[in-house]
Structures are given as structure tokens and as C-alpha cells.
Design a protein around this motif. Sequence first.
Motif, mmCIF file in Angstrom:
data_model
loop_
_atom_site.group_PDB
_atom_site.id
_atom_site.type_symbol
_atom_site.label_atom_id
_atom_site.label_comp_id
_atom_site.label_asym_id
_atom_site.label_seq_id
_atom_site.Cartn_x
_atom_site.Cartn_y
_atom_site.Cartn_z
ATOM 1 N N VAL A 125 0.842 -1.203 0.000
ATOM 2 C CA VAL A 125 0.000 0.000 0.000
ATOM 3 C C VAL A 125 0.875 1.250 0.000
ATOM 4 O O VAL A 125 0.610 2.211 -0.737
ATOM 5 C CB VAL A 125 -0.969 -0.005 1.206
ATOM 6 N N VAL A 126 1.927 1.250 0.793
ATOM 7 C CA VAL A 126 2.825 2.408 0.854
ATOM 8 C C VAL A 126 3.469 2.641 -0.508
ATOM 9 O O VAL A 126 3.525 3.780 -0.991
ATOM 10 C CB VAL A 126 3.892 2.227 1.957
ATOM 11 N N LYS A 127 3.954 1.587 -1.153
ATOM 12 C CA LYS A 127 4.575 1.749 -2.475
ATOM 13 C C LYS A 127 3.573 2.283 -3.486
ATOM 14 O O LYS A 127 3.897 3.146 -4.299
ATOM 15 C CB LYS A 127 5.136 0.410 -2.968
ATOM 16 N N GLU A 128 2.343 1.784 -3.432
ATOM 17 C CA GLU A 128 1.322 2.228 -4.379
ATOM 18 C C GLU A 128 0.953 3.691 -4.174
ATOM 19 O O GLU A 128 0.824 4.446 -5.123
ATOM 20 C CB GLU A 128 0.074 1.353 -4.203
ATOM 21 N N ARG A 129 0.796 4.101 -2.933
ATOM 22 C CA ARG A 129 0.333 5.460 -2.638
ATOM 23 C C ARG A 129 1.453 6.486 -2.660
ATOM 24 O O ARG A 129 1.232 7.635 -3.021
ATOM 25 C CB ARG A 129 -0.357 5.489 -1.271
ATOM 26 N N CYS A 130 2.639 6.099 -2.229
ATOM 27 C CA CYS A 130 3.740 7.072 -2.178
ATOM 28 C C CYS A 130 4.471 7.163 -3.509
ATOM 29 O O CYS A 130 5.053 8.184 -3.823
ATOM 30 C CB CYS A 130 4.716 6.716 -1.063
ATOM 31 N N GLY A 131 4.480 6.063 -4.256
ATOM 32 C CA GLY A 131 5.121 6.067 -5.566
ATOM 33 C C GLY A 131 6.621 6.250 -5.478
ATOM 34 O O GLY A 131 7.170 6.699 -4.484
#
Length: 196
Positions: free
Chosen positions: A165-171
Amino acid sequence: MTQPTVQPKLTPQFCFNTTALRDFLRLSRASIDDSITQNLNALPSASSAPFDPNSVHVRTPRPRSHVDPAACETFKSHVLFPSWQARTDLISYCAGVAASPDPDDPDAATREAEKMKRREMVVDERLDPYSGRFFPREGRTEILAGVVRLEMGVEEVVRRRTWEVVKERCGGEEQEEWLGALGAWRNGGQGKGQVR
């Protein structure tokens, strides 16, 4: 911003109280990992486009907005990673307690008496096939070792899901795995003041 998990005082008594140990881990996961989407939604967005009043006339799916990179880094280095580190420290400490001898086990005398009684017992399995069964009680360290193994597995799953989720949202994440990102945080000095 959500506050990082505050680690309890590390003592063998805390570890042997498996209810308190599990409660701490459950509450920490609930406040940080289970609500990761809400935590990231509370951060400022990367898009700074002004509101367009005409946009309300047409219903279009809103693209998933990315979180501001600076806010995301602050969240990771001040909330997410310190909480993960507190849980890691606790689980590692309790694993050490579980692997150590336990001279203060209050049930040790009872278990030893049961074993002695069992040795003296005459068993004729032809008369009673179930009389040969003996299931000794586990010691506190054995119970704690089982809890620690279970919680290590849960921690792995929770962190992997949270990191996705962090990778998806923070990019723009350089690290593919959460373990690499946590290691970089530890080694990069961002964890100064944190127990390692």
C-alpha cells in the motif's frame, strides 16, 4: 499524524504474560498497519491542482492520488518504521527469553511431580489402551516460543501487505521489499534515538 507505537518495558514478565504481549502487537498493528490507507489519506496529496467547479457535473472515477513525497517520507521515518522497530525489538527480546532457561517457572515443580508420578505408574495397555498416553504440560518458555513463532509469521504478512500500500500510494519507491526499506532506514541514521 498518527503517533508511532511506544514500546513497553522489555522484561521477562511482560513476555511471559502472553495476553499482554499479543495485545500490544495487535494494537500496534491496528493503529499503524491495519489503518495504513487512512493514515496515508490523512497526508497531503502530491497534486496541487485547484478545485474545478465544473468537475462536479460529470461523474468520472477519480484517479488514485499519490501522497506528497516529503509527507510520505516523514510518515515512514517517524511513524511506520519506528513502530515496526518497536515490534521487532519486542519479538526478538521475547524470543531470547523463550530460548533461555527459566529457573523461576512457578509450574516447574508441578510438572516434575507429574513426570515422577507417570514413571511410577504401571500401565497395561491391553486393559486400557488409553492409559499409556501422557501429555505433559508445557513450560512457560515453550508456550512463549510458540507465541513468538506465530507472531513472527503474522508480522511478515502484515508488513508485506502494508508495504504494498505504501509503495502504491507514495510512488517512486527504490526498495522492492519492506525489509530493504527498513534496513535503509536503520542504517541511514533516520532511526537515531530508536532502540535497534
